[in-house]
Design a protein around this motif. Structure first.
Motif, short mmCIF file in Angstrom:
data_model
loop_
_atom_site.label_atom_id
_atom_site.label_comp_id
_atom_site.label_asym_id
_atom_site.label_seq_id
_atom_site.Cartn_x
_atom_site.Cartn_y
_atom_site.Cartn_z
N ILE A 86 17.62 -7.42 -45.52
CA ILE A 86 16.71 -7.30 -46.66
C ILE A 86 15.82 -8.53 -46.79
O ILE A 86 14.78 -8.49 -47.44
CB ILE A 86 17.52 -7.11 -47.96
N VAL A 87 16.20 -9.64 -46.15
CA VAL A 87 15.40 -10.86 -46.24
C VAL A 87 13.98 -10.61 -45.73
O VAL A 87 13.02 -11.25 -46.19
CB VAL A 87 16.08 -12.02 -45.47
N PRO A 189 10.26 0.13 -41.57
CA PRO A 189 11.61 -0.41 -41.30
C PRO A 189 12.29 -1.02 -42.51
O PRO A 189 13.51 -1.00 -42.61
CB PRO A 189 11.36 -1.45 -40.20
N TRP A 190 11.51 -1.53 -43.48
CA TRP A 190 12.14 -2.01 -44.71
C TRP A 190 12.96 -0.89 -45.34
O TRP A 190 14.07 -1.13 -45.86
CB TRP A 190 11.11 -2.45 -45.75
N GLY A 191 12.39 0.31 -45.32
CA GLY A 191 13.10 1.45 -45.90
C GLY A 191 14.43 1.70 -45.22
O GLY A 191 15.43 2.04 -45.88
N LEU A 217 23.00 -8.61 -51.32
CA LEU A 217 21.64 -8.07 -51.15
C LEU A 217 20.64 -8.87 -51.98
O LEU A 217 19.55 -9.20 -51.52
CB LEU A 217 21.61 -6.60 -51.59
N GLN A 218 21.02 -9.17 -53.22
CA GLN A 218 20.13 -9.95 -54.08
C GLN A 218 19.98 -11.37 -53.54
O GLN A 218 18.90 -11.97 -53.65
CB GLN A 218 20.67 -9.98 -55.51
N MET A 219 21.04 -11.90 -52.93
CA MET A 219 20.95 -13.22 -52.32
C MET A 219 19.94 -13.23 -51.19
O MET A 219 19.17 -14.19 -51.02
CB MET A 219 22.32 -13.68 -51.81
N ILE A 223 16.83 -15.70 -50.62
CA ILE A 223 16.61 -16.49 -49.40
C ILE A 223 15.21 -16.26 -48.86
O ILE A 223 14.50 -17.20 -48.47
CB ILE A 223 17.69 -16.16 -48.35
N GLY A 224 14.79 -15.00 -48.82
CA GLY A 224 13.44 -14.68 -48.35
C GLY A 224 12.38 -15.33 -49.22
O GLY A 224 11.39 -15.89 -48.71
#
Length: 551
Positions: A86-87, A189-191, A217-219, A223-224
């Motif tokens: 998810i980053v 791809p994000w999806g 996931l929220q972390m 980070i991103g």
């Protein structure tokens, strides 16, 4: 750093120093608990399998978080790796919101609004912010059927290959039009990543660790955003195209290492059992941390039991239509509402933090510094959420976090309404930081936990995909609204947008109060039974389910 923090959190929670909930050896009803008398199902004729399944489920209920973290470090590691994909969505989304605040980017592609100031027109701001989400909307619908067919690992690997390829379009773009196209392609791809990550993480870790592992996931979002904040702050001083092309190129640091790690990761045993691949499922369970053959067989039996019950009571191969049939309709609605709520509780202020700070009257350099501080505090909040989810229940965290941000959002609106000076400017900026901190420490992480636990195992890949599509359906108009509210060429509301987001967050709280169930410490079998019995959302916590009940 992650394993140490996770183990420290687990140890404190299991000893009760954080108010954790270590489960007693047997599941007994408290004096006030509501018992629903139901006949035992004859779904499983194999008594040995049923006994193993009961033992496996009891063992998970009896484990504290510290014990679970020590027994299953590899399960935690692979869950984190999958969530870390998810980053890339976080990185690119925050990158676009920072581009509009980069002086040279605005000067190259924007319109002049003053003697020495330029701005990207609202329609292009919205297009840049929304293009990736439009692509991701397509991606999540592709992810469900693909995952059901080839599994979480290979679907994620396919997404990483696509990610590597689509970055080229954005990097070499020489116009806003081509940059928007590149963002839309990257969104596909994000999806894949956002649809698969919470489902995979929730399926491979034992019950006591589901909240912490899905909360990472929220972390990954934080980070991103930290990397983006640091990169854009470092290159903000450049007066050429590399002030935005270098941050775009940094996206290539993620896909290839993740491809190697995901290739080595075990497939979800739940997915393997649904495909009838029992031997591979047993091997995955051992790779994820089962210490003995007996433990592995018990975990396998528990999975088989739940999957078999769902198949016999809900049908065979899952389809999208199944999401709106029977009790799964209620589960789908909850998943969609929780995902959509992420856009209504002030989170969009955090997503456009740099631009918000500038519109609140903060100088450009200080706005980038504040954004870096905000993203770092969000990471701290994400780590704190591990403790919070062990201390309190899902429903409690969600309701109190939403109520807290409702209060701060209305205060933000009031501060922006009074006569403005340097003090009110900084007050608006500080409130923006607080709102993003509360969201990152409570509502954001707990949302992913709720989403991963609510859907039935049989429909999980499809349910998380459709739920995320609800997020995008609501986010796209909300992004346009947020841009219109903040942009100097739009409504130029600055902190007055707190009134709008405060109102939408209030609606979110009311819906959650009446419809959000409590699934902490519930196995997937127990969750299935609670939904099939149509138990009221506020009574999920008190209803007792026997270990041998199947319906």
């Amino acid at each position: 750093m992650l394993p140490r923090l996770l183990l420290a959190w687990a140890k404190l929670a299991s000893t009760g120093q954080l108010g954790g909930f270590p489960t007693p050896p047997t599941r007994r009803a408290s004096p006030k608990a509501r018992k629903v008398d139901m006949d035992k199902s004859n779904t499983l004729a194999d008594r040995n399998l049923l006994n193993d399944a009961v033992d496996g489920e009891n063992r998970e209920h009896q484990m504290g978080v510290w014990e679970a973290a020590k027994r299953y470090p590899w399960a935690c590691f692979w869950a984190f790796i999958m969530c870390f994909t998810i980053v890339m969505e976080s990185f690119d989304m925050f990158l676009n919101t920072n581009f509009v605040a980069l002086k040279h980017f605005s000067k190259t592609y924007g319109v002049q609004t003053g003697p020495d100031s330029w701005a990207i027109p609202t329609r292009w701001q919205s297009a840049l912010f929304q293009a990736g989400q439009c692509g991701a909307f397509v991606g999540v619908y592709l992810a469900g059927p693909i995952t059901n067919r080839i599994g979480y690992r290979w679907t994620t690997l396919l997404g990483l290959v696509l990610m590597n390829a689509t970055i080229f379009v954005s990097f070499f773009a020489n116009s806003l039009t081509l940059l928007v196209v590149g963002q839309a392609l990257e969104g596909v791809p994000w999806g894949f990543f956002i649809a698969n990550s919470p489902a995979y993480a929730s399926e491979i870790v034992p019950l006591p660790l589901r909240a912490a592992c899905t909360a990472t996931l929220q972390m990954s979002w934080s980070i991103g955003s930290i990397i983006v904040a640091g990169a854009t702050y470092a290159y903000n001083g450049l007066d050429n195209q590399w002030s935005w092309r270098v941050p775009l190129a940094l996206q290539w640091i993620f896909p290839t290492p993740l491809m190697i790690l995901i290739f080595l990761a075990p497939e979800s045993p739940w997915w393997l059992i649904r495909r009838g691949r029992k031997e591979e499922a047993l091997r995955s369970i051992k790779l994820l941390g089962a210490k003995t053959e007996e433990q592995a067989q018990q975990s396998l039996a528990m999975i088989e039991r739940t999957v078999k019950i769902e198949e016999e009571q809900m049908g065979g191969s899952p389809t999208l239509l199944d999401l709106v049939k029977g009790t799964d309709r209620r589960r789908t609605i909850i998943t969609c509402l929780v995902y959509a709520s992420q856009n209504f509780a002030g989170n969009l202020i955090a997503n456009q933090a740099t631009y918000f700070f500038e519109q609140a009257g903060i100088a450009s350099d200080k706005a980038f510094q504040l954004n870096l501080i905000t993203t770092s505090l969000q990471l701290v909040a994400n780590i704190a959420s591990w403790f919070l989810t062990s201390w309190f229940r899902r429903r409690t965290v969600f309701l109190w976090a939403t109520a807290t941000n409702v209060l701060f959002l209305f205060i933000l609106g009031i501060v922006a309404t009074v006569p403005q000076n340097s003090k009110t400017n900084y007050a608006q900026a500080c409130l923006g930081v607080i709102i993003s901190f509360v969201y990152a420490g409570a509502q954001g992480p707990i949302s992913y936990t709720i989403i991963s636990e609510t859907s039935s195992v049989r429909l999980r890949a499809l349910s998380t995909a459709v739920g995320r599509s609800a997020y995008y359906v609501t986010e796209i108009p909300m992004i346009y609204l947020a841009s219109r509210m903040l942009n100097t060429t739009g409504w130029d509301l600055a902190g007055k947008c707190g009134y709008v987001w405060g109102g939408t967050a209030t609606v979110t709280w009311v819906l959650a109060y009446f419809f959000l169930p409590e699934l902490k410490n519930r196995s997937y079998r127990e969750a299935d039974i609670l939904f099939r019995r149509k138990v009221d959302a506020r009574k999920f916590k008190s209803t007792v389910i026997g270990v041998e009940e199947d319906k």
